[in-house]
Design an enzyme around this catalytic site. Structure first.
Site, PDB file in Angstrom:
ATOM      1  N   MET A  54      14.711  40.356 -26.543  1.00  0.00           N
ATOM      2  CA  MET A  54      14.326  41.492 -25.699  1.00  0.00           C
ATOM      3  C   MET A  54      13.410  42.454 -26.448  1.00  0.00           C
ATOM      4  SD  MET A  54      15.437  41.336 -22.559  1.00  0.00           S
ATOM      5  CE  MET A  54      15.464  43.044 -21.995  1.00  0.00           C
ATOM      6  N   LYS A  94      21.842  51.595 -14.754  1.00  0.00           N
ATOM      7  CA  LYS A  94      21.694  50.197 -15.171  1.00  0.00           C
ATOM      8  C   LYS A  94      23.040  49.483 -15.122  1.00  0.00           C
ATOM      9  CE  LYS A  94      19.823  46.508 -17.084  1.00  0.00           C
ATOM     10  NZ  LYS A  94      20.928  45.716 -17.612  1.00  0.00           N
ATOM     11  N   HIS A 108      23.675  48.707 -11.565  1.00  0.00           N
ATOM     12  CA  HIS A 108      22.801  47.583 -11.227  1.00  0.00           C
ATOM     13  C   HIS A 108      23.479  46.269 -11.595  1.00  0.00           C
ATOM     14  CE1 HIS A 108      20.037  44.440 -12.632  1.00  0.00           C
ATOM     15  NE2 HIS A 108      19.183  44.841 -11.708  1.00  0.00           N
ATOM     16  N   ASN A 109      24.037  46.207 -12.797  1.00  0.00           N
ATOM     17  CA  ASN A 109      24.676  44.970 -13.238  1.00  0.00           C
ATOM     18  C   ASN A 109      25.946  44.681 -12.453  1.00  0.00           C
ATOM     19  OD1 ASN A 109      22.630  45.132 -15.124  1.00  0.00           O
ATOM     20  ND2 ASN A 109      23.910  44.556 -16.845  1.00  0.00           N
ATOM     21  N   GLU A 154      24.851  43.225  -9.346  1.00  0.00           N
ATOM     22  CA  GLU A 154      24.438  41.858  -9.679  1.00  0.00           C
ATOM     23  C   GLU A 154      25.637  40.917  -9.690  1.00  0.00           C
ATOM     24  OE1 GLU A 154      23.190  39.894 -13.873  1.00  0.00           O
ATOM     25  OE2 GLU A 154      21.924  41.566 -13.225  1.00  0.00           O
ATOM     26  N   SER A 187      15.962  46.095 -17.034  1.00  0.00           N
ATOM     27  CA  SER A 187      16.446  44.908 -16.343  1.00  0.00           C
ATOM     28  C   SER A 187      15.323  43.921 -16.101  1.00  0.00           C
ATOM     29  CB  SER A 187      17.075  45.286 -14.999  1.00  0.00           C
ATOM     30  OG  SER A 187      17.559  44.130 -14.342  1.00  0.00           O
ATOM     31  N   ASN A 246      21.961  47.581 -23.500  1.00  0.00           N
ATOM     32  CA  ASN A 246      22.991  47.798 -22.473  1.00  0.00           C
ATOM     33  C   ASN A 246      24.121  48.635 -23.056  1.00  0.00           C
ATOM     34  OD1 ASN A 246      22.066  46.645 -20.099  1.00  0.00           O
ATOM     35  ND2 ASN A 246      22.746  44.593 -20.667  1.00  0.00           N
TER      36      ASN A 246
END
Length: 480
Positions: A16, A185, A188-189, A192, A131, A105
């Site tokens: 990343m 975030k 968001h996960n 997901e 992301s 994260n």
């Protein structure tokens, strides 16, 4: 080391970090790069130096010396102690007005703690959710930065340049102060997790009830991806289901162990939802479903116990069932996203964040894992009514959920009769029924709590808190 020339520094050059550094360089920024292992720094420059201007640094002091003021340092290391160690190493080398950006994260509570500590030193700490995985990091992620407005004024143009775009609009926005970016975030996960579990349950129903092959289900998902379910996850699901294992010639999905892993952000979401009292039940059940899939001994103990019946369907019945599953999947997906947005709003109230839910939906339209076509409508709904209490308060979404009622319930009922687990689909439906109910059995719960713990209760006919003296029926209730 040459004079300070780098617009931004990146320390931590695993996949990343390396790809974000390359993304910055490709967009015209001079990037100072550093890794605990200098060989990795050299390898990045040797392999990708033609993509832009990199300034390699072997030590923390060299990296800081290479940065223009105000210095912008992006930390891309493992969350937790490793992040704290890097901050402790670099913070003494920085000055007031400089910025440290954590692009990993991290747990939002850690981000809040770090931001408060560094603020005392005059250093801006930015928790930026990123992301899109390694491909997104390189070609355009969705970026969710928190921190001060002053820091975003400097970092915003850079993040917007490297982010994904929708019709030229960047998928980056200032989410809110301190830990807001990492909280968003995290949610968001969590969404997901729910989205993936709902899709997996839909696949399982089509396989076990409809008796379709994985390749046939791949075609179903491709068709769904041309309509309102159009999304990255539906798209890749079709690809996975169509894939054949090269070694055995079997469908790929049949040779993969059915025990799912997780890295922790789903658990964080569920834990945070409990702390906030935010009913993110579909997200929770999706997370627990992963945990259950890995409980080998427990699954073995249950395996021989009786289940439901599985009558075969005719092809026309299977086609009708497929349409029902599409309705159930879509309705449950709306509920899961609504739970996520509700959780963000609840956290904003708790932590004093001013979060624009429409802007969050906007930056999730590309670059991230949960990107989906219907997020355009979510963004529009919040843009029209920023205080919208639920997506289901918006007429178009309400009409779709109303239309899905019968097939959604029939899908869950069919799964239950056949003993097919659909924890996320069931949780989404139960959440819907809980919130639409005129009266809930919570009244009985309050009576129970007052009986064993004198916790008091409220009445429907007059204000105040009351306690009944349960052991003495002839004594009246008291008001507190």
């Amino acid at each position: 080391m040459s004079d300070a020339s780098a617009h931004i520094g990146v320390t931590g050059l695993a996949v990343m970090g390396r790809n974000l550094a390359r993304n910055f360089a490709r967009n015209g920024f001079t990037v100072a790069v550093h890794n605990r292992t200098p060989a990795r720094t050299r390898a990045l420059v040797d392999e990708f130096g033609h993509e832009g201007t990199f300034v390699p640094a072997e030590t923390a002091k060299e990296l800081v010396a290479a940065l223009q003021r105000p210095r912008r340092l992006m930390v891309m290391v493992q969350a937790g102690e490793a992040t704290d160690a890097v901050i402790d190493e670099f913070a003494p080398l920085l000055e007031a007005g400089d910025m440290i950006i954590d692009g990993g994260n991290a747990h939002f509570a850690d981000t809040r703690r770090r931001e408060a500590a560094l603020r005392e030193q005059g250093i801006h700490f930015v928790g930026a959710g990123v992301s899109g995985g390694e491909e997104g990091a390189l070609n355009g992620p969705s970026i969710m930065p928190g921190g001060s407005a002053e820091s975003y004024a400097v970092l915003g143009p850079m993040f917007e340049a490297i982010s994904a775009k929708v019709d030229g609009e960047p998928m980056s926005t200032h989410v809110g102060t301190d830990g807001a970016g990492h909280f968003v975030k995290m949610v968001h996960n969590g969404i997901e997790y729910a989205d993936m579990q709902l899709i997996a349950e839909a696949y399982d129903l089509l396989r076990q009830v409809g008796r379709y092959t994985p390749a046939e289900i791949a075609d179903v998902f491709r068709t769904w991806n041309t309509g309102r379910l159009d999304s990255y996850l539906i798209e890749i699901t079709a690809e996975v289901l169509a894939h054949t294992d090269a070694d055995t010639g079997l469908p790929f999905v049949d040779i993969v162990a059915d025990a799912a892993g997780q890295k922790g952000t789903g658990r964080w979401t569920v834990q945070s939802a409990l702390d906030l009292g935010s009913p993110a039940t579909a997200i929770a059940q999706a997370t627990f479903a992963r945990a259950a899939s890995s409980q080998e001994a427990l699954r073995t103990a249950y395996r021989e116990l009786p289940g439901g019946v599985s009558p075969d369907l005719t092809r026309s019945e299977a086609a009708r069932f497929t349409a029902q599953v599409e309705q159930a999947l879509y309705a449950s997906k709306v509920i899961a996203y609504d739970q996520g947005f509700t959780m963000i709003r609840d956290a904003a109230d708790e932590y004093g964040w001013d979060i624009d839910l429409g802007a969050v939906a906007g930056i999730w339209r590309a670059g991230c894992i949960i990107r989906a076509a219907f997020l355009d409508r979510v963004r529009a709904a919040y843009a029209e009514s920023p205080a919208l209490p639920s997506l289901l308060s918006q007429p178009e979404f309400a009409a779709e959920i109303t239309a899905a009622q019968v097939p959604w319930r029939e899908t869950v009922a069919s799964a239950t009769r056949r003993g097919i687990p659909v924890p996320a689909l069931s949780a989404a439906l139960a959440h819907y029924d809980t919130l639409r109910a005129g009266r809930l059995p919570a009244a009985l719960l309050q009576g129970q709590r007052d009986y064993f713990g004198a916790h008091t209760y409220r009445r429907t006919d007059r204000p105040g808190s009351f306690h009944t003296h349960w052991a003495k029926a002839d004594r009246p209730e008291t008001q507190s």
